[in-house]
Design a protein around this motif. Structure first.
Motif, mmCIF file in Angstrom:
data_model
loop_
_atom_site.group_PDB
_atom_site.id
_atom_site.type_symbol
_atom_site.label_atom_id
_atom_site.label_comp_id
_atom_site.label_asym_id
_atom_site.label_seq_id
_atom_site.Cartn_x
_atom_site.Cartn_y
_atom_site.Cartn_z
ATOM 1 N N UNK A 106 83.516 -19.988 -25.985
ATOM 2 C CA UNK A 106 82.962 -18.653 -26.280
ATOM 3 C C UNK A 106 83.396 -18.190 -27.665
ATOM 4 N N UNK A 107 84.600 -18.568 -28.061
ATOM 5 C CA UNK A 107 85.045 -18.285 -29.432
ATOM 6 C C UNK A 107 84.111 -18.994 -30.416
ATOM 7 N N UNK A 108 83.840 -20.274 -30.173
ATOM 8 C CA UNK A 108 82.963 -21.038 -31.081
ATOM 9 C C UNK A 108 81.543 -20.463 -31.084
ATOM 10 N N UNK A 109 81.070 -20.052 -29.909
ATOM 11 C CA UNK A 109 79.743 -19.424 -29.855
ATOM 12 C C UNK A 109 79.719 -18.164 -30.719
ATOM 13 N N UNK A 110 80.751 -17.343 -30.552
ATOM 14 C CA UNK A 110 80.822 -16.105 -31.331
ATOM 15 C C UNK A 110 80.811 -16.393 -32.828
#
Ligand code: DHB
Ligand code: FE
Length: 287
Positions: free
Chosen positions: A162-166
């Motif tokens: 989710x960090x990478x998606x953000x």
């Protein structure tokens, strides 16, 4: 070029919509939560975002256990509220920002994500609660792009995904050539568990760690797996992933403008946090 002006993250709870519909904002039970919002509304009135990009979780409205995307991006001209329960009045539909939706979809596919692209998408309390809290007259002055993160069907995407998606979403927004101000929202959390033997579970220490990390840098939270978050925040506390993605989408220094944390609203440790992008803070200071 588009500019990210801040990240506003908030709990969403169906009972909030019901409390708004019944005008209970000043009841002792509700006042601590609703008192979080006037400073946020003052900031919104000053900063005037054009578009709101929501990181949120769908609660079985668009996707169910038979078909569950890990990530889904709305690319609709309009989003209609089809929330469950309470018999509360329906609220006006909200306009989309399809050009930004496709900018984000193109960018994140390029960066290795495989989102479901939704040209029809109903929205639930995860979107309508924050909208009504920001704009109580329900005359939406913003368009929206909803990005859904699976928080129901395992395997769940964890903090690192989710960090990478953000990060990828933030990069795509900042490459959008339109001269628009974009506000990010993380909708959900913090710790809560609605069912099972741990129903009612709340973890103030972990919530505080997460709220601090939103300010000092969210990357350390990526050391946790999705199942760590289930253990620490509760089965539905995994909505924290929406906060992580929203915060990761805003790079650079941030300023914490506002934070409230109140236990409980319904079964949830409710929190509201507003972070401004340092560039936005500089502009506000200069003005
Ligand atoms: C509650 C919290 C949620 O995040 C949700 O989606 C539904 C209910 C609650 O605390 O009641
Ligand atoms: Fe929820």
């Amino acid at each position: 070029m588009a500019r990210i002006i801040g990240t506003l993250s908030t709990s969403h709870i169906p009972a909030i919509g019901n409390a708004i519909a019944k005008g209970l904002q000043n009841e002792p039970y509700w006042k601590p939560f609703f008192d979080s919002w006037p400073p946020v509304r003052e900031w919104l009135a000053r900063e005037k975002p054009d578009v709101v990009v929501f990181f949120y979780n769908d609660h079985g409205l668009n996707f169910f256990l038979d078909k569950m995307p890990t990530f889904a991006v709305g690319a609709c001209a309009e989003y209609v509220s089809e929330d469950e329960g309470w018999g509360i009045p329906t609220i006006p539909s909200v306009r989309g920002e399809p050009k930004l939706s496709w900018q984000i979809i193109n960018g994140i596919v390029e960066d290795g994500f495989d989102p479901v692209m939704c040209q029809e998408m109903a929205v639930d309390h995860a979107i309508t609660n924050p909208l009504l809290l920001m704009f109580p007259d329900a005359k939406w002055p913003v368009t929206i792009v909803p990005i859904a993160i699976n928080s129901i069907q395992h395997p769940l995407p964890g903090p690192k995904r989710c960090f990478d998606l953000g990060r990828a979403v933030g990069k795509a927004i900042e490459a959008w050539p339109e001269d628009k101000k974009v506000l990010l929202i993380g909708s959900g959390g913090l710790s809560h568990q609605l069912d099972g033997s741990r129903a009612g579970f709340i973890n103030k220490a972990f919530d505080t760690e997460c709220l601090e990390a939103m300010v000092s840098g969210v990357e350390p939270l990526t050391k946790y797996s999705a199942l760590d978050v289930v253990e620490k925040a509760g089965a539905q506390g995994v909505e924290l992933m929406c906060w992580i993605a929203a915060r990761a989408a805003m790079q650079g220094d941030v300023k914490e403008l506002h934070r409230t944390y109140h236990i409980p609203i319904s079964n949830t440790a409710s929190a509201v946090q507003l972070l401004s992008h340092s560039r936005a803070a500089e502009t506000a200071k200069a003005a």
